[in-house]
Motif scaffolding. Structure first.
Motif, PDB file in Angstrom:
ATOM      1  N   THR A  93       0.836  -1.198   0.000  1.00  0.00           N
ATOM      2  CA  THR A  93       0.000   0.000   0.000  1.00  0.00           C
ATOM      3  C   THR A  93       0.871   1.247   0.000  1.00  0.00           C
ATOM      4  N   LEU A  94       0.541   2.176  -0.867  1.00  0.00           N
ATOM      5  CA  LEU A  94       1.267   3.440  -0.964  1.00  0.00           C
ATOM      6  C   LEU A  94       0.380   4.566  -0.456  1.00  0.00           C
TER       7      LEU A  94
ATOM      8  N   SER B 194       6.189  -4.461  -7.532  1.00  0.00           N
ATOM      9  CA  SER B 194       7.372  -3.653  -7.314  1.00  0.00           C
ATOM     10  C   SER B 194       7.577  -2.641  -8.450  1.00  0.00           C
ATOM     11  N   ALA B 195       7.312  -3.056  -9.682  1.00  0.00           N
ATOM     12  CA  ALA B 195       7.429  -2.126 -10.811  1.00  0.00           C
ATOM     13  C   ALA B 195       6.426  -0.987 -10.673  1.00  0.00           C
ATOM     14  N   ALA B 196       5.193  -1.316 -10.243  1.00  0.00           N
ATOM     15  CA  ALA B 196       4.162  -0.297 -10.082  1.00  0.00           C
ATOM     16  C   ALA B 196       4.511   0.666  -8.952  1.00  0.00           C
ATOM     17  N   ARG B 197       5.102   0.141  -7.897  1.00  0.00           N
ATOM     18  CA  ARG B 197       5.514   0.991  -6.772  1.00  0.00           C
ATOM     19  C   ARG B 197       6.505   2.052  -7.227  1.00  0.00           C
TER      20      ARG B 197
ATOM     21  N   GLN C 183       6.844   3.189 -10.211  1.00  0.00           N
ATOM     22  CA  GLN C 183       6.187   4.122 -11.125  1.00  0.00           C
ATOM     23  C   GLN C 183       5.352   5.163 -10.357  1.00  0.00           C
ATOM     24  N   LEU C 184       4.677   4.725  -9.284  1.00  0.00           N
ATOM     25  CA  LEU C 184       3.733   5.612  -8.599  1.00  0.00           C
ATOM     26  C   LEU C 184       4.371   6.465  -7.507  1.00  0.00           C
ATOM     27  N   GLY C 185       5.451   5.985  -6.904  1.00  0.00           N
ATOM     28  CA  GLY C 185       6.109   6.724  -5.832  1.00  0.00           C
ATOM     29  C   GLY C 185       5.315   6.706  -4.541  1.00  0.00           C
ATOM     30  N   GLY C 186       5.544   7.702  -3.680  1.00  0.00           N
ATOM     31  CA  GLY C 186       4.820   7.778  -2.406  1.00  0.00           C
ATOM     32  C   GLY C 186       5.470   6.918  -1.334  1.00  0.00           C
ATOM     33  N   GLU C 187       4.796   6.909  -0.188  1.00  0.00           N
ATOM     34  CA  GLU C 187       5.360   6.239   0.981  1.00  0.00           C
ATOM     35  C   GLU C 187       4.645   4.892   1.166  1.00  0.00           C
ATOM     36  N   THR C 188       5.399   3.843   1.450  1.00  0.00           N
ATOM     37  CA  THR C 188       4.778   2.532   1.677  1.00  0.00           C
ATOM     38  C   THR C 188       4.322   2.441   3.133  1.00  0.00           C
TER      39      THR C 188
END
Lengths: 499, 349
Positions: B176-177, B222-225, B227-232
């Motif tokens: 979750t981001l 992981s690839a989508a993370r 691309q989207l950035g933000g905090e996990t």
């Protein structure tokens, strides 16, 4: 010409004459939108199930929703039965005309009204071809997921009426899972919006109820469909097996490995043999069964899924495994599957395409029993199978010029559908009941369920004017035809892929 | 003592004879919902248990009274789940209540709603007759889709006895981001992401934060993370609080409105808002009237529901006169005497 017992047993006669119907409808339609000379009616005498033919009183081809409403009001007042028709590609005779009724064709309503790429939806008229939606959405990187095999010709309105599926429905669902809203006209000409631009609507789920209702409850005049982002990549794995049971187990193993493939198809030796002779897809001829298993998604998803699928298939005892290395090879592998019906049609002039769905675990058992029945009925049967969701299409081959073969083929088909019900399945997975399987409905459902269907029908259409004699049998009919009668499923469009 | 099924049949028949309505109820976790609670309680919990579950078939069948937590535990044991992530709204929520309410959770916009996964329903009608619609197979177009009609009907059309649903594997990886942004930017981002082949499984906007859940193969997540950035963040706790409405947003006093609409609709400025489902589900807290809320939702192609209130409302949804008339006819078709849950969903029937 079909046997008389396959035509509606219900007789509904209009209170107005044909001449009066023509006069009234002429007043609300342009002259070219109303056909009533026998010669002009001829092209509408049947749909994709061409064994059954009837001429309607007249054919109306309205161009607008207002015209549809006006025509239906006239029919309601004159108690004239109405059968709706989309592209006429249906395989169960759902659009077979009613001799005392009007055939209302939606083919002139073929505009894509709006594509909203940001909200990912398209608003279309019912006569729009299924494939045309994805073609129009492609520029936005979107597509409409349900892909019935006749998608180059079949219309979205017909898809709603039949709740059409396709090769990709295990992962992406059927029509009912991919539409959001319809404009719906009832027999009295009343217009309703069902569903919405959000993901649900208030009240009972009428969108689900009318989807697949085979033109018995009303007609859709506009459909809003959901669009999905097109997958970046797709790859298919071909696996050969020396035993049908092993292939069936491999399907279960793929699911057990927590993989939901985009497509998962099986063909038996008879089907692959026919296909190889027909187009040469490169299928191994010595295999008892082959599987085609497709993965789609992002580069990363496809790469990891294909690796896992290959591993599972190896462990399941595949004798040969081939992974498509490029788009041309992927399409070639699918072309074989998609040409299975016409390929089988070259072995013998006629075949029935059955459409039962079974719990997947019953596959080996059902295929074995279908195989054994070949001797009983002295006929050949090839099997293609949407293995992922248990939808079986046995193709019973015969020569219709030989009455005895036709009769045996009818019995064979009936026995197969009975077998599907016996193992916990259903008589139709995606082709609909129409007129073709109307008698088998009596096997699948008992009186209280049929009564429920009739009550629902009555709520929408109290005089029973819409598509009489189709989809839901009367109790009287079930009493009359207690025994099963299955009959030839001759196709009107031999060139259309059917799979 | 006869078996539970016979007891249900007897209860229904005697209620029909006495013209005394019945209120079908599991644990009562969704009692808060609706216009009126009328009739003698018919408790479904005596009819419980998993009937059939073979993970490789992706089909699960259980009796209505089975606790939802038991259903989810049995599925989890085999690495599977209910794809619609239903809210329980109480510790003892039943499977039957889950189907009858038709409530779906955060995953709904990406996998589908309860109704999308219902394959077959066995039920008792107002005459106490035992009916089976649909079945245990994925594709079935024989007869009208009564299974889906019963889904979300809140026990007003018949007594759901057993339900078969399609289930799906639990994703391999889930992250979750959290991205900080305002409501306008969040709606825009949710819709933009949904139009791309990303492994989304939930989105939520609240407190100037957009939460995005990614589910699927580890490599894709992981690839989508990236691309989207933000905090996990710890997704489990957060999504559980959205699903069960235990998130602080839902503790605002007063009325809770549920507005379903086109996902791209601009911010509504009706008060404190929590958004789910790519923007197509807007929870609004605070006083207001149904007519006004409906007008707002209707402009965006949707509708409003008065979801929770301090006192029983006179209406929870607005239906057009033509739609109300048809809905009433459906009710009469399946429950002609109005035996089941009168006025639960509408004051009119």
């Amino acid at each position: 010409m079909g046997k008389p017992e396959h035509f509606p047993s219900e007789t509904i006669k209009p209170v107005i004459s044909k001449a009066e119907l023509v006069r009234r409808v002429s007043a609300v339609l342009p002259a070219e939108s109303l056909l009533y000379d026998e010669e002009e009616l001829k092209p509408y005498e049947c749909d994709g199930l061409s064994a059954y033919r009837k001429l309607p009183l007249a054919v109306a081809l309205p161009e607008t929703e207002d015209q549809i409403r006006a025509v239906l009001k006239i029919c309601h007042e004159g108690r004239v039965p109405v059968v709706f028709r989309g592209a006429g590609t249906g395989l169960s005779g759902g659009a077979l005309p009613y001799e005392h009724g009007l055939l209302l064709g939606l083919s002139k309503l073929k505009r894509i009204l709006e594509i909203d790429p940001v909200a990912r939806m398209a608003r279309v008229q019912p006569g729009v071809r299924n494939a045309a939606i994805s073609e129009a959405a492609a520029q936005y990187g979107l597509y409409y997921a349900p892909d019935p095999s006749s998608q180059i010709a079949c219309s979205i309105g017909g898809n709603v009426a039949e709740n059409s599926g396709g090769v990709h429905c295990l992962k992406y669902g059927l029509t009912v899972n991919n539409i959001m809203k319809v404009r719906f006209v009832t027999i009295d000409g009343e217009l309703l919006e069902i569903g919405g631009d959000g993901l649900d609507a208030p009240g009972y789920d009428l969108l689900a109820l009318i989807t697949g209702s085979e033109g018995l409850l009303g007609v859709v005049t506009e459909i809003t469909v959901k669009l999905l982002p097109s997958p970046v990549k797709a790859q298919v794995v071909l696996a050969a097996f020396d035993d049908v049971g092993k292939a069936g187990q491999a399907v279960a193993d793929i699911i057990a490995a927590r993989i939901i493939p985009a497509g998962l198809e099986m063909m038996d030796k008879k089907a692959t043999g026919a296909v190889e002779q027909f187009i040469g897809a490169g299928y191994p001829l010595d295999a008892e069964a082959i599987l085609l298993c497709e993965s789609d998604g992002s580069e990363e998803e496809v790469e990891s899924e294909i690796a896992r699928i290959t591993e599972v298939l190896k462990a399941a005892g595949a004798t040969q495994i081939r992974v498509s290395q490029n788009e041309a090879e992927r399409l070639k592998l699918w072309a074989g599957r998609k040409s299975a019906f016409p390929a089988v049609g070259r072995i013998l002039p006629d075949y029935f395409c059955l459409d039962g769905t079974i719990p997947r675990k019953q596959l080996a058992n059902v295929l074995k029993r279908i195989g054994e029945m070949q001797d009983t009925f002295n006929l050949q049967c090839a099997n293609v199978f949407h293995a992922g969701d248990g939808n079986l299409h046995p193709l019973v081959m015969f020569d219709a010029n030989d009455d005895d073969q036709l009769h045996r083929a009818e019995q064979y088909g009936a026995a197969i559908l009975e077998l599907c019900v016996e193992v916990g399945g259903t008589i139709t997975g995606e082709h609909g009941v129409g007129i073709e399987k109307i008698n088998q409905m009596c096997v699948q459902f008992r009186t209280p369920e049929l009564n429920t269907f009739h009550s629902i029908k009555h709520a929408f259409d109290e005089h029973g004017l819409l598509n009489p004699g189709k989809a839901v049998p009367t109790l009287q009919r079930c009493a009359e035809f207690g025994a099963m009668h299955v009959h030839r499923g001759e196709e009107k469009f031999p060139d259309l892929p059917r799979f | 003592m006869s078996d539970p099924l016979q007891q249900f049949q007897e209860k229904i028949r005697s209620a029909a004879a006495n013209k005394a309505p019945l209120r079908i109820r599991g644990s009562g976790s969704k009692d808060f919902y609706g216009v009126k609670l009328e009739g003698d309680v018919l408790d479904t919990r005596g009819y419980s248990g998993i009937v059939d579950y073979e993970p490789t078939e992706l089909v699960f069948t259980a009796r209505a009274g089975t606790p939802l937590r038991e259903v989810e535990a049995a599925l989890a044991e085999k690495g599977q789940m209910l794809p619609f992530e239903p809210p329980h709204f109480g510790p003892d929520a039943t499977f039957g209540g889950c189907i009858a309410s038709g409530f779906s959770g955060p995953r709904r916009a990406y996998h589908g709603a309860v109704r999308d996964f219902v394959l077959g329903v066995r039920s008792l009608n107002a005459a106490g007759e035992d009916l089976q619609f649909g079945g245990q197979v994925m594709k079935n177009v024989a007869g009208y889709d009564v299974s889906r009609l019963l889904t979300g009907s809140f026990g007003t059309l018949g007594l759901i006895l057993e339900v078969s649903v399609k289930v799906l594997p639990i994703p391999d990886d889930e992250r979750t981001l959290r991205l900080e942004m305002n409501e306008t930017a969040a709606i825009e981002t949710m819709n933009r992401c949904a139009g791309q082949p990303l492994p989304l499984s939930a989105t939520c906007f609240t407190d100037n934060s957009l939460y995005i859940r990614l589910s699927g193969a580890a490599s894709a997540v992981s690839a989508a993370r990236k691309q989207l950035g933000g905090e996990t963040i710890d997704g489990k706790t957060f999504w559980q609080s959205v699903r069960e409405q235990t998130h602080p947003f839902f503790s605002n006093p007063g009325t809770l409105w549920r507005l379903s609409m086109k996902s791209t609709a601009a911010p509504l400025t009706l008060g404190p808002t929590l958004i789910e489902w790519n923007g197509s589900l807007r929870w609004i807290s605070g006083e207001g009237d149904l007519e006004n809320r409906q007008a707002v939702a209707s402009k965006a192609g949707g509708y409003a529901t008065l979801f929770r209130a301090q006192t029983r409302p006179k209406a929870i949804q607005y239906l057009s006169p033509a739609m109300m008339a048809l809905q009433k006819k459906i009710k009469q078709a399946l429950d002609p005497e109005g035996l089941f849950g009168p006025h639960r969903l509408h004051a009119e029937f």
